[in-house]
Each structure stands twice: as C-alpha cells, then as structure tokens.
Design a protein around this motif. Sequence first.
Motif, short mmCIF file in Angstrom:
data_model
loop_
_atom_site.label_atom_id
_atom_site.label_comp_id
_atom_site.label_asym_id
_atom_site.label_seq_id
_atom_site.Cartn_x
_atom_site.Cartn_y
_atom_site.Cartn_z
N ARG A 110 51.64 48.72 55.18
CA ARG A 110 51.79 49.63 54.58
C ARG A 110 52.36 49.71 52.90
O ARG A 110 51.84 50.61 52.11
CB ARG A 110 52.78 50.61 55.24
N ARG A 111 53.08 48.92 52.82
CA ARG A 111 53.76 48.63 51.53
C ARG A 111 52.83 48.24 50.43
O ARG A 111 52.66 48.74 49.39
CB ARG A 111 55.00 47.65 51.55
N GLU B 195 47.87 51.69 45.44
CA GLU B 195 47.70 53.01 45.24
C GLU B 195 48.33 53.19 43.89
O GLU B 195 47.90 53.66 42.81
CB GLU B 195 48.17 54.04 46.27
N ASN B 196 49.64 52.63 43.78
CA ASN B 196 50.24 52.77 42.61
C ASN B 196 49.55 52.27 41.45
O ASN B 196 49.81 52.80 40.24
CB ASN B 196 51.63 52.22 43.00
N ALA B 197 49.19 51.01 41.59
CA ALA B 197 48.44 50.31 40.40
C ALA B 197 47.49 51.01 39.89
O ALA B 197 47.28 51.13 38.64
CB ALA B 197 48.06 48.89 40.95
N LEU C 271 46.76 54.24 40.23
CA LEU C 271 47.26 55.32 39.62
C LEU C 271 47.67 55.07 38.24
O LEU C 271 47.44 55.73 37.00
CB LEU C 271 48.31 56.07 40.38
N ARG C 272 48.76 54.17 38.02
CA ARG C 272 49.02 53.67 36.74
C ARG C 272 47.94 53.44 35.64
O ARG C 272 47.78 53.68 34.63
CB ARG C 272 49.92 52.15 36.66
N GLU C 273 46.84 52.63 36.35
CA GLU C 273 45.67 52.27 35.41
C GLU C 273 45.00 53.63 34.94
O GLU C 273 44.73 53.76 33.80
CB GLU C 273 44.79 51.57 36.43
N ARG C 274 44.80 54.58 35.80
CA ARG C 274 44.19 55.88 35.42
C ARG C 274 45.03 56.41 34.47
O ARG C 274 44.62 57.13 33.26
CB ARG C 274 44.26 56.81 36.69
N LEU C 275 46.30 56.49 34.60
CA LEU C 275 47.26 57.02 33.69
C LEU C 275 47.16 56.43 32.38
O LEU C 275 46.95 57.27 31.08
CB LEU C 275 48.66 56.99 33.93
#
Lengths: 115, 272
Positions: A80-81, A87-89, A91-95
């Motif tokens: 899960r982690r 997902e976090n990575a 999203l960061r990339e998109r940002l």
Amino acid sequence: MSMASRLPEPYGQGGGSNLADILERVLDKGVVIAGDIRINLLDIELLTIKLRLIVASVDKAKEMGIDWWEDDPALSSGARRNELARENAELRERLARLEELEPGRAPKDVREESP
Amino acid sequence: MNGLRYVYAVCRPLGAPLQADLPGVAGDPPRLLAHRGLVAVVSRVPERDFAEEPLRRHLEDLDWLTDTARAHQQVIDALTAVGTPLPLRLATVFRDDSGVRVMMEEREADFRRTLDRLEGRVEWGVKVYVEPEAQEPAPTATKPASGRDYLMQRRRKAQAHEDTWQRAEGFAGRLHTTLAARADASRLHPPQNPALSKATGQNVLNAAYLVPRAESEEFVEIVDRTKDEEPGMRVELTGPWAAYSFVEAAGRTGTPGDRAATPAPAGEGEGA
C-alpha cells in the motif's frame, strides 16, 4: 474395539499434513501439564517461538516464490505504501511539468515572496 | 535406564495394542505406563536434548521443532486409531516414571472428567480460503487517461474486493453454522499465517469440530458437498485428529478448585 474401522480415511494427515495445523494443535491445544523438571513450555515462550517461526517461514516461503501477498495493496501495508509513493512521484512529476508551463504561478515563487 | 520421560498422552486402557513399529520422539518407541486405571503413553528421551536448557535452545530451531512435533503427532495419531487419547502439550517431560505417576495422581479427577467428555469423539479441522484469483478483480491493463478515470478504476477495484470479502464471510459463516450444528462442540482458531501453512489464498475460516466417531462419515460428506458451492472459495478438511482443541477448556471450566484459578503455569516455575 473395532470402532476405528468406521472412521473415514484420514484427510490431510500423516506426513503430508500442514506444519501449521500440527503446531497449532501440538503447541497450543493439548492439556498443559507441568513436567517435574520445570521445562513445561510457558505461554510466553510459546509466543516467542511462534513469532520466530513465522519470521523463519516467511523467508523460506519467499525462497520458494510464494510472495503474492506482498504485492497486493489490500493485504500488505508495504504494498500500500509503495503504491502511495508511486502516486506521489507521478503527481510531483505532473506538478513540475505545470510549473514549467507557467513559471510565474509556481508555488515555489509564491512561497519566496511571502514574508 | 537413563533418560527423561516424555509423556504424549493420558488414556484409559487401550482396546488394542499400539502399533509395533511406532517411532517416538527421539526414536524411542512409546510404551504404556499404567497407574490407577489410567495409562500414560511415555517414551525415553535423552537428557542432553530434553533437559531444560537444551530444550529451550532446540525449540528455536524450526527443523528440530518440526521433527519433534511430527513425531509427537504420529504417536497421538496412532492412539486415536485405537482409542480416545487426551493429548498433552509438546515436550511434557519428567525425570522418571515416578514423576509421571505423581502427575497422574494429582490430575486424576481432571483426566477422568475430560476423558469421559471426549470418549468416542474425534476432531475435524475445516478451513476456508479465498483463492488468490478471486481476490484480484480482472486486471485493468489500460492506463488511466485522467485523474477522474484513475479514481473510478480504483473504486471499481475496491468494490470488487469488498464483494469478494462479503461473499467469503457469508459462505464461511453459513458453513460454520451448519457444521457446528452437527458437532458436539466447535472452536474457531485464528486464521493461519500463509507463510507458515504454505497454503495459497487467504484463510478466512479455521475451525475445529468435535464429532462422535459414529457420525464422522456423515460429517465428512457434508463438508465434501460444500466444496464447489461457492466459486473462488476453497474448503479444506483435515482429520480425524485427537481432540486437541477440546481438552484445554475442560481443564479450565471443570473444577472450581485448584486448577481453575491458575490460567497459566507461569508463576509455578520456581516452586514446581
């Protein structure tokens, strides 16, 4: 006594039976009688043994390639982690890409301007 | 005549002789030690392995523990074939025969009561697993096109998962109710760790049932019939076992006296 002959054939017993089934019964269930040389297995010791056992077997199971539970987010908190991290990575990339498009509105700049 | 005494079980006098070629724990064949109408099944074990210290060390060794547990179980199994043993916990060891006799005398009433309750009964183990394929809904190969898409996919996945669990819970619950109604007693054990049992799938029911020998055939048939009832669920039957799961409770609830007050022998260590 010929009672025994009426019993159905043993299922999953003998040499082939699962170690967990045997330990579950032989360690936990049989009546606890203190031997007279003080080596009856105390409950606390049993717990330690069981924990160690499980640790030992997890490694063995992995060697055998039985590790599907590790990748299932519903069963393994580790998986899960990992999924969250992925997902976090993403999203960061998109940002980061958005920031490149609109440098003026990037949150980094906003933070620097504020007192 | 050196060595300690390892006690497997206490029985009433057996109706048939023990299997002749039965290897006991540490290789010494078990024999019967009769005392006041009860019989202890004992064998000799070497002090270098079974005295307090070496035993403690051995129990941390998975291979040693496996061999010992299997040997113990094999003797109990042979006893179950010819009678109704009251199994003792693994590694119950005494200095000598007289130590065993003292123990039998102290517990006599307890043993008799439990043996009465178990007479002619065996234990069956029933487990229900959710097969790994049932847990994982159809793999979604397509990459989510948008955030909304992604969330929808996740929700569908979670929903499918939830459905499987509800189905598993319902099935296991119904099966347990049916089987418990056919048994004299039942016990729910914690689900088994897949790492230790080496079984695939998620264990959702791990139960033991105390069933009269005479009704065992019928009981087994009922279990067999449920096997293909619910897709994605696997039903496993083990037994007949000695009534391991049903001896402890008798000791606890049996007498209001000495034993009932001491749930664990932890405190007895020094004095005993």
